[in-house]
Design an enzyme around this catalytic site. Structure first.
Site, mmCIF file in Angstrom:
data_model
loop_
_atom_site.group_PDB
_atom_site.id
_atom_site.type_symbol
_atom_site.label_atom_id
_atom_site.label_comp_id
_atom_site.label_asym_id
_atom_site.label_seq_id
_atom_site.Cartn_x
_atom_site.Cartn_y
_atom_site.Cartn_z
ATOM 1 N N TYR B 119 47.943 30.722 36.378
ATOM 2 C CA TYR B 119 48.530 29.285 36.062
ATOM 3 C C TYR B 119 48.245 28.966 34.702
ATOM 4 O O TYR B 119 48.799 27.881 34.072
ATOM 5 C CB TYR B 119 48.233 28.267 36.923
ATOM 6 C CG TYR B 119 49.269 28.761 38.328
ATOM 7 C CD1 TYR B 119 48.480 29.552 39.270
ATOM 8 C CD2 TYR B 119 50.035 27.975 38.602
ATOM 9 C CE1 TYR B 119 49.092 29.823 40.426
ATOM 10 C CE2 TYR B 119 50.508 28.209 39.950
ATOM 11 C CZ TYR B 119 50.409 29.050 40.767
ATOM 12 O OH TYR B 119 50.864 29.331 41.919
ATOM 13 N N LYS B 166 39.525 38.779 44.451
ATOM 14 C CA LYS B 166 39.764 40.447 44.443
ATOM 15 C C LYS B 166 38.856 40.964 43.434
ATOM 16 O O LYS B 166 39.347 41.747 42.430
ATOM 17 C CB LYS B 166 41.361 40.335 44.294
ATOM 18 C CG LYS B 166 41.830 41.988 44.219
ATOM 19 C CD LYS B 166 42.254 42.348 45.476
ATOM 20 C CE LYS B 166 42.490 43.876 45.378
ATOM 21 N NZ LYS B 166 42.654 44.515 46.688
ATOM 22 N N ASP B 198 43.103 40.411 50.107
ATOM 23 C CA ASP B 198 44.195 41.216 50.892
ATOM 24 C C ASP B 198 43.531 41.231 52.403
ATOM 25 O O ASP B 198 44.250 41.137 53.095
ATOM 26 C CB ASP B 198 44.316 42.510 50.222
ATOM 27 C CG ASP B 198 42.978 43.234 49.832
ATOM 28 O OD1 ASP B 198 42.146 42.708 49.631
ATOM 29 O OD2 ASP B 198 42.967 44.544 49.681
ATOM 30 N N ASP B 222 47.647 29.652 46.502
ATOM 31 C CA ASP B 222 49.071 29.350 46.502
ATOM 32 C C ASP B 222 49.540 30.288 47.785
ATOM 33 O O ASP B 222 49.988 30.010 48.730
ATOM 34 C CB ASP B 222 49.820 29.828 45.186
ATOM 35 C CG ASP B 222 51.121 29.663 45.461
ATOM 36 O OD1 ASP B 222 51.799 28.588 45.807
ATOM 37 O OD2 ASP B 222 51.749 30.467 45.111
ATOM 38 N N ASP B 226 50.152 29.586 51.915
ATOM 39 C CA ASP B 226 51.738 29.366 52.601
ATOM 40 C C ASP B 226 51.603 30.268 53.728
ATOM 41 O O ASP B 226 52.411 30.348 54.805
ATOM 42 C CB ASP B 226 52.587 30.102 51.494
ATOM 43 C CG ASP B 226 53.149 29.074 50.885
ATOM 44 O OD1 ASP B 226 52.790 27.932 50.580
ATOM 45 O OD2 ASP B 226 54.254 29.283 50.129
HETATM 46 C C1 LIG Z 1 40.506 49.405 47.445
HETATM 47 C C2 LIG Z 1 41.406 48.744 46.439
HETATM 48 C C3 LIG Z 1 41.531 48.955 45.150
HETATM 49 C C4 LIG Z 1 42.837 49.041 47.056
HETATM 50 C C5 LIG Z 1 43.837 48.069 46.149
HETATM 51 O O1 LIG Z 1 43.760 47.025 45.990
HETATM 52 O O2 LIG Z 1 44.982 48.699 45.838
HETATM 53 C C6 LIG Z 1 42.959 48.672 48.527
HETATM 54 O O3 LIG Z 1 43.005 47.072 48.730
HETATM 55 C C7 LIG Z 1 44.408 49.067 49.132
HETATM 56 O O4 LIG Z 1 45.470 48.256 49.198
HETATM 57 O O5 LIG Z 1 44.840 50.064 48.838
HETATM 58 C C1 LIG Z 2 56.036 25.134 42.640
HETATM 59 C C2 LIG Z 2 54.951 25.976 42.480
HETATM 60 C C3 LIG Z 2 54.865 25.949 40.760
HETATM 61 C C4 LIG Z 2 54.019 25.725 43.070
HETATM 62 C C5 LIG Z 2 52.411 26.661 42.897
HETATM 63 O O1 LIG Z 2 52.780 27.638 42.831
HETATM 64 O O2 LIG Z 2 51.647 26.155 43.015
HETATM 65 C C6 LIG Z 2 54.030 25.689 44.714
HETATM 66 O O3 LIG Z 2 54.365 27.035 45.172
HETATM 67 C C7 LIG Z 2 52.713 25.187 45.440
HETATM 68 O O4 LIG Z 2 52.214 25.895 46.068
HETATM 69 O O5 LIG Z 2 52.644 23.900 45.126
#
Ligand SMILES: CC(C)[C@H](C(=O)O)[C@@H](O)C(=O)O
Ligand SMILES: CC(C)[C@H](C(=O)O)[C@@H](O)C(=O)O
Lengths: 325, 325
Positions: B119, B166, B198, B222, B226
């Site tokens: 951001y 990450k 992840d 963010d 959600d």
């Molecule tokens: C281990 C890591 C680097 C990898 C990635 O971030 O792609 C894993 O999370 C995946 O999704 O295969």
């Molecule tokens: C509208 C957008 C810029 C905002 C963000 O990414 O922070 C929204 O998704 C939030 O989570 O408040």
């Protein structure tokens, strides 16, 4: 000519699930298997998590089946994706009858950009207080992904795909990604629908059926596919294909699972489904379908490993799949 | 001295839910309300989505209640967060009795870094093919967030918090974030547990109860908040507080919902819960608790707006809450 398949089990449960997949591949086709070492144990022995020989083996083989790596995962899997020149990571997330899922109606595929974004690897320590990462998005990589996506939906008789991004904040980079993907789709007469990656996270929980194919930048694909794994019953279920122009690297989405490694009870489904993707990728469509069907049968009827509520071993599941292919 | 509250409804359902929150604030305390314009409609009229007067109003008020903006959301909300110098976005995600939720046991709070990450707004078009975004992580912002997090868990008698990141891929930047956060927590004797963003996405679906407070970089917060909204029944339920050193900006996590705007049926719960956070933030703890309890009662017993399966209007819900505070 016999296809050469590189086999790189890696660490932890990779050592347990990959041999099962090799047995199944061996049962349905004639392949030349070549073995490669990688991961934490390899690093402890040789000083490097990914020896050059393994990199070369993967680069030269027609396809690779990879298991998982532990602490060194990023040092292994990111270079291996590069070794096969993979520009797309195909990640189907689907719930199977017989497997408890938060959203049993989930059946979607992520087409994750596999070369750039925050994975470009440019980071700098600019002061004692501040570090930066340079996120890279190119039109060419986005277009190549979009070409693949168009072919993908075409082959499956779908009308179009979703494009997930965060172009409202990352206007220049994700804006470029979105514009390039949509332009290619338009040329091919393929429909696209945009969705912000944060909104996608809500919507896929509330109504997963609206999504079939989701094209996204690298990190978005990483996180959103793991989210989908949560909806279909866990990472033990998700296979993936790292597709390159000539060869491919096939791997379960899960990691090396040190907590259960060595017990022989890891769920081999994700790796077996990755092997099925490998078969289809090499042109063995029937064989791929047979393996997929056999895994589905076993998921439906058992035996089940403990993560799915059963008490079967990895080998029990492997034998059951072998019986059915 | 009477606290001054800036009221910025914005676009779409913001115009419907914010007045309800103002009525409730007015019912429980004595405030001076000052009105500000922002959003798509303001842009159409004045040429800018966020007029300087609105920015200044928000910067000078003790607190702001904001609704939502449409297409111009990023142009409105990101500068407004900056106007209050907000370094943390507090996002509770909790399922309420009476509201259908995919995971009714969810009850966690995201403490989202609110000033940097992707951001930071540095993007460049380096060639016809390539654009970059510079992601910024500083130790100072990470430490400030961590100090807030330590206080937050302390006040709630919790032992510690999770840190989502990450850092296996963004080693230098998210590594810096993680190290700074963990170091501050260690100093305060607050426990931390790391989780890859992840992996968090999978785990929060499978077992949300293991998470109470999750500290994370900006974009992770963010997307993951959600996701949590999807687990508790939708964005209509999530309030948020953008906390700065002196004042704050309080807003529902949902957007302007053009599909239902103008019908008077928007769910005001997220905005009312944001108003409750505003009250607590200004030191009106009893009043904040009363509003929160009233909203909870109405969520449990109705009336419910259509998104929750009822047929009540926004006003009906507002009146029911007013009756109870
Ligand atoms: C281990 C890591 C680097 C990898 C990635 O971030 O792609 C894993 O999370 C995946 O999704 O295969
Ligand atoms: C509208 C957008 C810029 C905002 C963000 O990414 O922070 C929204 O998704 C939030 O989570 O408040």
């Amino acid at each position: 000519m016999t296809d050469q398949i590189a086999v790189v089990p890696g660490d932890g449960i990779g050592q347990e699930v990959v041999p099962v997949a090799v047995d199944v591949l061996d049962a349905v086709g004639e392949f030349e298997f070549v073995h490669g070492e990688a991961g934490d144990a390899t690093k402890a022995e040789t000083g490097t998590a990914l020896p050059e020989e393994t990199y070369d083996l993967v680069a030269e083989s027609d396809a690779t089946i990879f298991g998982a790596a532990g602490e060194t995962a990023a040092d292994v899997v990111l270079p291996l994706r590069e070794a096969v020149g993979s520009f797309v990571n195909v990640r189907p997330a689907r719930a199977y009858p017989g497997v408890d899922a938060l959203r049993p109606e989930t059946d979607l595929v992520f087409l994750r950009e596999n070369t750039e974004g925050v994975y470009s690897g440019h980071e700098d320590r600019l002061s004692d207080d501040l570090s930066t990462l340079t996120r890279v998005i190119t039109t060419s990589a986005s277009e190549r992904l979009a070409e693949f996506a168009c072919e993908y939906v075409d082959e499956r008789d779908l009308d179009g795909f979703h494009v997930a991004h965060k172009a409202n904040v990352m206007r220049e980079t994700d804006g470029r990604f979105r514009d390039a993907v949509v332009a290619v789709a338009d040329e091919h007469g393929v429909e696209t629908e945009e969705v912000l990656m944060d909104a996608f996270a809500t919507h896929v929980c509330l109504d997963p059926e609206q999504f079939k194919v989701v094209v996204c930048p690298n990190l978005a694909g990483d996180v959103l596919s793991d989210l989908a794994a949560g909806l279909v019953g866990g990472l033990g279920m998700l296979p993936s294909a790292n597709v390159g122009p000539e060869n491919g690297l096939f791997e379960p989405v899960h990691g090396s699972a040190p907590d259960i490694a060595g017990e022989g009870v890891a769920n081999p489904a994700a790796t077996l489904l990755s092997a099925a993707m490998l078969l289809s990728h090499l042109g063995y469509d029937d064989e791929g379908d047979r393996v997929r069907a056999a895994v589905e049968d076993v998921l439906a009827d058992g035996p089940h490993t403990p993560d799915l509520g059963g008490d079967a071993t990895t080998e029990d599941v492997g034998d059951a799949v072998l019986d059915r292919v």
